[in-house]
Design an enzyme around this catalytic site. Structure first.
Site, PDB file in Angstrom:
ATOM      1  N   LYS A  69       0.947  -1.099  -0.144  1.00  0.00           N
ATOM      2  CA  LYS A  69      -0.111  -0.099   0.065  1.00  0.00           C
ATOM      3  C   LYS A  69       0.939   1.122   0.061  1.00  0.00           C
ATOM      4  O   LYS A  69       1.872   1.353   0.536  1.00  0.00           O
ATOM      5  CB  LYS A  69      -0.817  -0.065   1.242  1.00  0.00           C
ATOM      6  CG  LYS A  69      -1.833   1.122   1.445  1.00  0.00           C
ATOM      7  CD  LYS A  69      -3.253   0.723   0.553  1.00  0.00           C
ATOM      8  CE  LYS A  69      -4.218   1.856   0.563  1.00  0.00           C
ATOM      9  NZ  LYS A  69      -3.711   2.803  -0.650  1.00  0.00           N
ATOM     10  N   LYS A  93       5.088   2.140   8.338  1.00  0.00           N
ATOM     11  CA  LYS A  93       3.796   3.066   8.866  1.00  0.00           C
ATOM     12  C   LYS A  93       2.670   2.171   8.815  1.00  0.00           C
ATOM     13  O   LYS A  93       1.950   2.295   9.822  1.00  0.00           O
ATOM     14  CB  LYS A  93       3.644   4.017   7.566  1.00  0.00           C
ATOM     15  CG  LYS A  93       2.558   5.288   8.167  1.00  0.00           C
ATOM     16  CD  LYS A  93       2.194   5.756   6.731  1.00  0.00           C
ATOM     17  CE  LYS A  93       3.587   6.807   6.117  1.00  0.00           C
ATOM     18  NZ  LYS A  93       3.081   7.538   5.230  1.00  0.00           N
ATOM     19  N   LYS A 105       5.303   2.427  -2.973  1.00  0.00           N
ATOM     20  CA  LYS A 105       4.920   3.622  -3.377  1.00  0.00           C
ATOM     21  C   LYS A 105       5.378   3.872  -4.814  1.00  0.00           C
ATOM     22  O   LYS A 105       5.900   2.996  -5.448  1.00  0.00           O
ATOM     23  CB  LYS A 105       6.235   4.546  -2.694  1.00  0.00           C
ATOM     24  CG  LYS A 105       5.971   5.957  -2.789  1.00  0.00           C
ATOM     25  CD  LYS A 105       4.779   6.256  -1.497  1.00  0.00           C
ATOM     26  CE  LYS A 105       4.468   7.710  -1.318  1.00  0.00           C
ATOM     27  NZ  LYS A 105       3.849   8.095  -0.117  1.00  0.00           N
ATOM     28  N   ASP A 145      -0.554  10.951  -3.219  1.00  0.00           N
ATOM     29  CA  ASP A 145       0.250  11.586  -2.290  1.00  0.00           C
ATOM     30  C   ASP A 145       0.830  12.694  -3.003  1.00  0.00           C
ATOM     31  O   ASP A 145      -0.055  13.644  -3.388  1.00  0.00           O
ATOM     32  CB  ASP A 145       1.901  10.638  -2.714  1.00  0.00           C
ATOM     33  CG  ASP A 145       2.970  10.859  -1.701  1.00  0.00           C
ATOM     34  OD1 ASP A 145       2.690  10.438  -0.466  1.00  0.00           O
ATOM     35  OD2 ASP A 145       4.013  11.429  -1.994  1.00  0.00           O
ATOM     36  N   THR A 189      -5.157  12.562   6.732  1.00  0.00           N
ATOM     37  CA  THR A 189      -3.769  12.805   7.106  1.00  0.00           C
ATOM     38  C   THR A 189      -3.608  13.757   8.146  1.00  0.00           C
ATOM     39  O   THR A 189      -2.893  13.515   9.412  1.00  0.00           O
ATOM     40  CB  THR A 189      -2.786  12.863   6.099  1.00  0.00           C
ATOM     41  OG1 THR A 189      -2.981  12.211   4.968  1.00  0.00           O
ATOM     42  CG2 THR A 189      -1.316  13.001   6.478  1.00  0.00           C
ATOM     43  N   ASN A 220      -2.618  19.238   0.856  1.00  0.00           N
ATOM     44  CA  ASN A 220      -3.827  18.550   1.643  1.00  0.00           C
ATOM     45  C   ASN A 220      -3.336  18.228   3.009  1.00  0.00           C
ATOM     46  O   ASN A 220      -4.105  18.813   3.909  1.00  0.00           O
ATOM     47  CB  ASN A 220      -4.062  17.079   0.772  1.00  0.00           C
ATOM     48  CG  ASN A 220      -5.121  16.479   1.423  1.00  0.00           C
ATOM     49  OD1 ASN A 220      -4.906  16.184   2.872  1.00  0.00           O
ATOM     50  ND2 ASN A 220      -6.088  16.130   0.878  1.00  0.00           N
ATOM     51  N   SER A 357      -7.496   5.024   4.019  1.00  0.00           N
ATOM     52  CA  SER A 357      -7.201   4.459   2.919  1.00  0.00           C
ATOM     53  C   SER A 357      -7.449   2.938   3.229  1.00  0.00           C
ATOM     54  O   SER A 357      -8.102   2.262   2.390  1.00  0.00           O
ATOM     55  CB  SER A 357      -5.695   4.274   2.448  1.00  0.00           C
ATOM     56  OG  SER A 357      -5.756   5.536   1.429  1.00  0.00           O
TER      57      SER A 357
HETATM   58  N1  GLU Z   1       0.465   8.987   0.499  1.00  0.00           N
HETATM   59  C1  GLU Z   1       0.240   8.675   1.822  1.00  0.00           C
HETATM   60  C2  GLU Z   1       1.085   8.309   2.635  1.00  0.00           C
HETATM   61  O1  GLU Z   1       2.272   8.831   2.540  1.00  0.00           O
HETATM   62  C3  GLU Z   1      -1.089   7.664   1.791  1.00  0.00           C
HETATM   63  C4  GLU Z   1      -0.704   6.468   1.425  1.00  0.00           C
HETATM   64  C5  GLU Z   1      -2.195   5.454   1.324  1.00  0.00           C
HETATM   65  O2  GLU Z   1      -3.170   6.002   1.668  1.00  0.00           O
HETATM   66  O3  GLU Z   1      -1.887   4.564   0.845  1.00  0.00           O
HETATM   67  O4  GLU Z   1       0.965   7.988   3.791  1.00  0.00           O
END
Ligand code: GLU
Length: 428
Positions: A69, A93, A105, A145, A189, A220, A357
């Site tokens: 993810k 994370k 990513k 992102d 976030t 955001n 998410s």
């Molecule tokens: N881009 C966000 C992060 O760095 C969200 C990633 C997601 O929701 O999968 O955590």
């Protein structure tokens, strides 16, 4: 892998946690490099008729705990090293908030502000065409992102569905509400960071009205955390975007700044092209100056490597809440630790986005959608629980909060890797 690159930096953070976790050499080997990665060339017909070919990446770092993810970033400075580092952080994370995902990513080297909406749509669909086999609801689930948003996620999900000839909303999260998005994902976030900062403020006895905050980044995450803290009585004395910042000791209302940006017509199509510098009476400051302000809480909410050995000794904030991924270098960490600055690490502070998410993915799979209050309630429960877990490790092991977060995550990841057996088991 670059020796001094971002991935190497990210790995240095987790290496500090190694001596507190019992792990087999197998786990160490598995975690030392990404599981798999893809580099793609994306041809896009520009409005002028010219064909441009963009470079994109997707990295799966580790999937021991579940499908991978992580977001997709559009930025001119995207590199494979950066995407690898970001996928590494996603792995930890997801484990910090204990959701059943590994880390991934994606990124495309592009300055999206220079593309028209039509070009952006073609690029986004082209990226999905290129990585189609590498993602899926049970393989790897992208999300927004830096410089990608829900509209782009909608185009991407639509493209995936067209290619597969079925509707699989769970392939991408952060979609528009009407395409299977979740309530509460837009500000998730910021909300997650807010819940964590509130818990930390209780522990460190910081009352909102007496607490000043500087936020670097007005995307955001930066906008929402600034707004939530402001609405709760914290004084937001400085804000910035990529072009520069504003400072006012009396404090700003982040909403009025956003409004001003909107009214000035600086939000163009799906991108905000304006700069917070233009909108209200204030002292203009640079991004570098913002980081060194005498504030209680500093919130880097933009890009990596903002606080390094070059400026760490000038940081005056008592608390740094990392809403961006990787804003502090390992060298800066050492300096800040000596200065007794508390760092609420990125892998906890910004985990609200991926947590919601996960909720979106669950709702897509169930075909049953939750009320916004339910989303926030469940998010808060997770963020508060894991802050407490990390804080406990921090006290017990006498380590900084980042190392504590890595200890917590590492234990969970290692348990999943080792559930299939270790060298010790197979030698018997
Ligand atoms: N881009 C966000 C992060 O760095 C969200 C990633 C997601 O929701 O999968 O955590």
């Amino acid at each position: 892998m670059e020796k001094n690159g971002l991935l190497a930096n990210a790995q240095k953070q987790y290496e500090k946690a190694l001596k507190y976790v019992k792990l087999s050499p197998d786990s160490k080997k598995v975690l030392s490099r990404p599981k798999e990665l893809i580099e793609v060339s994306i041809p896009v017909r520009m409005d002028s008729g010219k064909l441009e070919v963009f470079t994109g990446y997707r990295v799966h770092y580790n999937d021991a705990r579940g499908p991978t993810k992580g977001g997709i970033r559009y930025h001119p400075d995207v590199s494979l090293d950066e995407v690898e580092a970001l996928s590494f952080w996603m792995t930890f994370k997801c484990a910090v908030v204990n959701i059943p995902f590994g880390g991934a990513k994606g990124g495309v080297i592009v300055d999206p502000k220079k593309l028209s909406a039509k070009e952006l749509e073609r690029l986004s669909r082209g990226y999905i065409d290129a990585i189609y086999g590498f993602i899926g609801p049970d393989i790897d689930i992208p999300a927004p992102d830096v410089y990608t948003n829900e509209m782009i996620m909608g185009w991407m999900a639509d493209e995936y569905n067209k290619i597969s000839r079925k509707l699989s909303p769970a392939v991408i999260t952060g979609k528009p509400l009407n395409m299977g998005g979740s309530e509460g994902r837009g500000d998730a976030t910021g909300k997650g960071a807010y819940y964590v900062i509130k818990e930390a403020a209780k522990v460190w006895k910081m009352s909102p009205s007496k607490t000043t905050v500087a936020v670097q980044g007005f995307g955001n995450a930066g906008y929402h955390i600034a707004k939530l803290l402001h609405d709760d009585g914290f004084r937001i004395v400085a804000l910035s975007d990529s072009k520069g910042g504003i400072y006012s000791p009396d404090g700003f209302d982040p909403d009025s700044i956003m409004q001003a940006k909107l009214q000035k017509g600086t939000v163009d199509g799906v991108y905000c092209k304006g700069t917070v510098c233009d909108v209200i009476r204030h002292k203009k400051i640079t991004n570098g100056e913002l980081l060194e302000l005498d504030v209680d809480i500093l919130i880097p909410a933009a890009l990596e490597n903002q606080i390094t050995e070059k400026n760490a000794s000038n940081i005056k904030a008592k608390v740094i809440a990392e809403v961006a991924n990787g804003p502090t270098s390992p060298e800066a960490d050492e300096i800040l630790e000596k200065k007794k600055v508390h760092i609420i690490p990125d892998i906890l502070a910004n985990a609200g986005g991926v947590t919601v998410s996960y909720f979106e993915w669950v709702q897509n799979k169930q075909g049953f959608y939750w009320e916004k209050e339910k989303v926030y309630e469940r998010l808060q429960e997770i963020m508060v629980r894991e802050f407490k877990n990390i804080y406990e490790i921090h006290l017990k092991e006498k380590v900084d909060l980042r190392t504590a977060a890595y200890i917590l995550a590492l234990k969970r990841i290692v348990a999943a890797i080792e559930a299939k057996g270790t060298e010790e088991y197979f030698r018997k």
